[in-house]
Design a protein around this motif. Structure first.
Motif, PDB file in Angstrom:
ATOM      1  N   THR A  31      50.665   9.670  25.883  1.00 31.58           N
ATOM      2  CA  THR A  31      49.370   9.116  26.269  1.00 31.58           C
ATOM      3  C   THR A  31      49.549   8.139  27.426  1.00 31.58           C
ATOM      4  O   THR A  31      50.595   7.503  27.570  1.00 31.58           O
ATOM      5  CB  THR A  31      48.694   8.367  25.100  1.00 31.58           C
ATOM      6  OG1 THR A  31      49.529   7.273  24.690  1.00 31.58           O
ATOM      7  CG2 THR A  31      48.447   9.291  23.926  1.00 31.58           C
ATOM      8  N   ARG A  73      49.331  13.629  19.141  1.00 31.82           N
ATOM      9  CA  ARG A  73      49.542  13.317  20.554  1.00 31.82           C
ATOM     10  C   ARG A  73      51.022  13.080  20.839  1.00 31.82           C
ATOM     11  O   ARG A  73      51.690  12.321  20.139  1.00 31.82           O
ATOM     12  CB  ARG A  73      48.722  12.095  20.946  1.00 31.82           C
ATOM     13  CG  ARG A  73      47.220  12.345  20.860  1.00 31.82           C
ATOM     14  CD  ARG A  73      46.414  11.177  21.387  1.00 31.82           C
ATOM     15  NE  ARG A  73      44.996  11.505  21.445  1.00 31.82           N
ATOM     16  CZ  ARG A  73      44.075  10.735  21.996  1.00 31.82           C
ATOM     17  NH1 ARG A  73      44.432   9.576  22.536  1.00 31.82           N
ATOM     18  NH2 ARG A  73      42.807  11.101  22.014  1.00 31.82           N
ATOM     19  N   PHE A 115      45.528  19.900  21.475  1.00 27.47           N
ATOM     20  CA  PHE A 115      44.946  19.112  20.391  1.00 27.47           C
ATOM     21  C   PHE A 115      45.986  18.942  19.295  1.00 27.47           C
ATOM     22  O   PHE A 115      47.095  19.453  19.378  1.00 27.47           O
ATOM     23  CB  PHE A 115      43.663  19.756  19.865  1.00 27.47           C
ATOM     24  CG  PHE A 115      43.810  21.190  19.437  1.00 27.47           C
ATOM     25  CD1 PHE A 115      44.208  21.507  18.150  1.00 27.47           C
ATOM     26  CD2 PHE A 115      43.527  22.228  20.321  1.00 27.47           C
ATOM     27  CE1 PHE A 115      44.335  22.823  17.743  1.00 27.47           C
ATOM     28  CE2 PHE A 115      43.644  23.548  19.920  1.00 27.47           C
ATOM     29  CZ  PHE A 115      44.049  23.850  18.636  1.00 27.47           C
ATOM     30  N   SER A 166      38.479   9.358  25.935  1.00 23.74           N
ATOM     31  CA  SER A 166      39.742  10.095  25.836  1.00 23.74           C
ATOM     32  C   SER A 166      39.602  11.495  26.401  1.00 23.74           C
ATOM     33  O   SER A 166      38.528  12.098  26.369  1.00 23.74           O
ATOM     34  CB  SER A 166      40.224  10.165  24.377  1.00 23.74           C
ATOM     35  OG  SER A 166      39.302  10.886  23.587  1.00 23.74           O
ATOM     36  N   THR A 194      39.717   5.732  30.448  1.00 27.13           N
ATOM     37  CA  THR A 194      40.071   6.971  29.743  1.00 27.13           C
ATOM     38  C   THR A 194      41.530   6.967  29.321  1.00 27.13           C
ATOM     39  O   THR A 194      42.417   6.654  30.125  1.00 27.13           O
ATOM     40  CB  THR A 194      39.803   8.206  30.627  1.00 27.13           C
ATOM     41  OG1 THR A 194      38.443   8.209  31.050  1.00 27.13           O
ATOM     42  CG2 THR A 194      40.087   9.488  29.869  1.00 27.13           C
ATOM     43  N   GLU A 195      41.767   7.337  28.062  1.00 28.59           N
ATOM     44  CA  GLU A 195      43.132   7.537  27.582  1.00 28.59           C
ATOM     45  C   GLU A 195      43.451   9.030  27.702  1.00 28.59           C
ATOM     46  O   GLU A 195      42.881   9.853  27.000  1.00 28.59           O
ATOM     47  CB  GLU A 195      43.281   7.086  26.132  1.00 28.59           C
ATOM     48  CG  GLU A 195      44.719   7.247  25.620  1.00 28.59           C
ATOM     49  CD  GLU A 195      44.860   6.879  24.157  1.00 28.59           C
ATOM     50  OE1 GLU A 195      45.817   6.175  23.812  1.00 28.59           O
ATOM     51  OE2 GLU A 195      44.007   7.333  23.354  1.00 28.59           O
ATOM     52  N   PHE A 196      44.358   9.362  28.625  1.00 30.56           N
ATOM     53  CA  PHE A 196      44.765  10.749  28.816  1.00 30.56           C
ATOM     54  C   PHE A 196      45.922  11.056  27.869  1.00 30.56           C
ATOM     55  O   PHE A 196      46.795  10.213  27.656  1.00 30.56           O
ATOM     56  CB  PHE A 196      45.185  10.992  30.264  1.00 30.56           C
ATOM     57  CG  PHE A 196      44.048  10.917  31.244  1.00 30.56           C
ATOM     58  CD1 PHE A 196      43.309  12.054  31.560  1.00 30.56           C
ATOM     59  CD2 PHE A 196      43.693   9.711  31.832  1.00 30.56           C
ATOM     60  CE1 PHE A 196      42.258  11.997  32.451  1.00 30.56           C
ATOM     61  CE2 PHE A 196      42.640   9.634  32.730  1.00 30.56           C
ATOM     62  CZ  PHE A 196      41.920  10.779  33.037  1.00 30.56           C
ATOM     63  N   ALA A 197      45.910  12.261  27.312  1.00 28.74           N
ATOM     64  CA  ALA A 197      46.929  12.626  26.326  1.00 28.74           C
ATOM     65  C   ALA A 197      47.376  14.066  26.506  1.00 28.74           C
ATOM     66  O   ALA A 197      46.608  14.922  26.958  1.00 28.74           O
ATOM     67  CB  ALA A 197      46.389  12.420  24.910  1.00 28.74           C
ATOM     68  N   ILE A 198      48.632  14.300  26.169  1.00 25.53           N
ATOM     69  CA  ILE A 198      49.153  15.660  26.006  1.00 25.53           C
ATOM     70  C   ILE A 198      49.461  15.804  24.524  1.00 25.53           C
ATOM     71  O   ILE A 198      50.238  15.026  23.967  1.00 25.53           O
ATOM     72  CB  ILE A 198      50.421  15.892  26.849  1.00 25.53           C
ATOM     73  CG1 ILE A 198      50.079  15.783  28.344  1.00 25.53           C
ATOM     74  CG2 ILE A 198      51.010  17.264  26.542  1.00 25.53           C
ATOM     75  CD1 ILE A 198      51.273  15.906  29.259  1.00 25.53           C
ATOM     76  N   SER A 199      48.820  16.782  23.884  1.00 26.87           N
ATOM     77  CA  SER A 199      48.928  16.930  22.432  1.00 26.87           C
ATOM     78  C   SER A 199      49.770  18.140  22.057  1.00 26.87           C
ATOM     79  O   SER A 199      50.097  18.978  22.909  1.00 26.87           O
ATOM     80  CB  SER A 199      47.535  17.021  21.814  1.00 26.87           C
ATOM     81  OG  SER A 199      46.788  15.847  22.110  1.00 26.87           O
ATOM     82  N   SER A 207      42.196  15.009  26.362  1.00 26.26           N
ATOM     83  CA  SER A 207      43.471  15.553  25.889  1.00 26.26           C
ATOM     84  C   SER A 207      43.673  16.981  26.353  1.00 26.26           C
ATOM     85  O   SER A 207      42.751  17.800  26.293  1.00 26.26           O
ATOM     86  CB  SER A 207      43.540  15.508  24.360  1.00 26.26           C
ATOM     87  OG  SER A 207      44.714  16.133  23.884  1.00 26.26           O
ATOM     88  N   GLY A 253      41.941  21.889  24.577  1.00 24.88           N
ATOM     89  CA  GLY A 253      41.856  20.493  24.939  1.00 24.88           C
ATOM     90  C   GLY A 253      40.475  19.973  24.584  1.00 24.88           C
ATOM     91  O   GLY A 253      39.627  20.714  24.086  1.00 24.88           O
TER      92      GLY A 253
END
Length: 398
Positions: A72, A69, A66, A61, A78-83, A63, A89
């Protein structure tokens, strides 16, 4: 690297306090400041991530921000995320367990694509990747600013100083000698200031502790010579002359691309050296007044965002270098400490027992937490003091 999840309430609280204290300022600069600081940290994590990809290390992952999330997307392994909280990050690395990070599904992986099975040099580069990227970011920002023309900023002092007195510190040698704000200094010990850069202007004074020097000044169209008996001061462990003169500052003109890049690189190296010197001075002299905590960082970044885009990016470049140097400190919660662990393991040719790692991490986190709370408390009092004085006066408690 991976942000410690037990400290989310603390970080959220600090951000909330920052928002309250920054209420007199516009909300847009505040948000811009928080996002800008988060972008610098996220770029640091991107460095770790790309070095992992270079060495075919799995990253479950990544991000930006943080906390909870918001978005995603799975790309490859890879799991990409905007938190939700845009102040940083993290990147999760398979085979790299970190104490206190909550659930890490692949933290103890030992397959060929895990961090744990890679040679020391690759672990070193992955750990240093974030630091490298912070330095590269500063190279880029400073070079662009030199091309566009550096802004009128105290962060550049004395590089952007001009031979006009902006302020005279009370009870200083300059005030005692009769120098006043608005005076133009034409000569220092018969050396004309017309062709001196800001740094050279400052050096003509700071390199002469405890000497008496001659200033030829112009005031209201008339010239006069004034003798100033300099004293000395400790500047992060270096003895320099003290006059009490603070020079006015000005915008700096742009430079051709190649010269601007050279100056951007040189400024980056200068800030790195100064930051290391300040950290060393703070540690060896047990002095915390030279260290900025999260509240002051939010306040400074917010105020700078209102001074123009150039000033804002200049500060981000400085923060990026501070983050790089800070992460070199060899304590386990930072990249330097992680690297120290992996270096010890490479020398003894076996892993450090998990319990020992855990105890060291817990001790460091608790020490770090107490330190951050102390610094934040001191800064909150400093920033809130003007508002408290107004409140006390309103209530008649003065």
């Amino acid at each position: 690297m991976l942000f410690n999840k037990h400290f989310l309430p603390l970080i959220g609280g600090i951000i909330a306090i920052g928002i309250v204290l920054m209420f007199p300022y516009k909300i847009l600069p505040l948000l811009l400041g928080i996002i800008g600081m988060g972008a610098v940290v996220a770029f640091h994590e991107l460095g770790h991530f790309l070095f992992c990809k270079l060495f075919k290390i799995r990253t479950p992952s990544f991000s930006i921000g943080f906390g909870p999330r918001l978005f995603t997307k799975q790309i490859g392994d890879t799991e990409f995320a905007i938190s939700a909280i845009p102040l940083g990050g993290y990147v999760e690395i398979a085979g790299s367990a970190e104490v206190g990070q909550g659930e890490q599904k692949e933290a103890y992986s030992t397959d060929t694509h895990s961090f744990a099975t890679k040679p020391w040099i690759q672990k070193f580069l992955v750990m240093m990747g974030g630091i490298f990227f912070n330095i590269i970011l500063s190279y880029f920002i400073f070079s662009l600013l030199y091309i566009a023309g550096m802004p009128k900023s105290l962060f550049l002092y004395p590089k952007n100083a001009i031979p006009t007195v902006a302020k005279v510190i009370p009870a200083s040698p300059a005030e005692t000698a009769g120098i006043q704000p608005g005076d133009t200094i034409l000569k220092i010990n018969e050396i004309s200031t017309a062709d001196l850069s800001g740094t050279e202007l400052d050096t003509q004074i700071s390199s002469r502790p405890n000497e008496t020097i001659s200033f030829l000044i112009e005031r209201a169209g008339a010239q006069q010579e004034i003798q100033v008996a300099l004293t000395q001061r400790d500047f992060f462990g270096t003895i320099k002359a003290s006059s009490g003169i603070i020079f006015a500052i000005a915008d700096m003109p742009g430079y051709p691309i190649l010269e601007a890049i050279q100056k951007g690189i040189a400024l980056t190296h200068e800030y790195i050296a100064n930051t290391i010197r300040a950290f060393h001075y703070s540690i060896t002299n047990t002095c915390t007044t030279t260290i900025s905590g999260p509240v002051q960082l939010i306040a400074t970044t917010t105020q700078t965002a209102q001074e123009g885009i150039k000033n804002f990016f200049l500060l981000l470049g400085i923060i990026s270098l501070s983050l790089a140097v800070f992460n070199l400190i060899p304590i386990p919660i930072l990249d330097g400490g992680q690297l120290l662990f992996y270096t010890i393991e490479a020398i003894i040719r076996r892993p450090i027992p998990e319990k020992i790692r855990e105890y060291i991490h817990i001790f460091c986190w608790l020490t770090f937490l107490v330190f951050i709370l102390y610094i934040s408390y001191r800064e909150i009092l400093c920033i809130a003091n003007p508002y408290l004085k107004t409140l006390w006066a309103f209530l008649g408690w003065e």
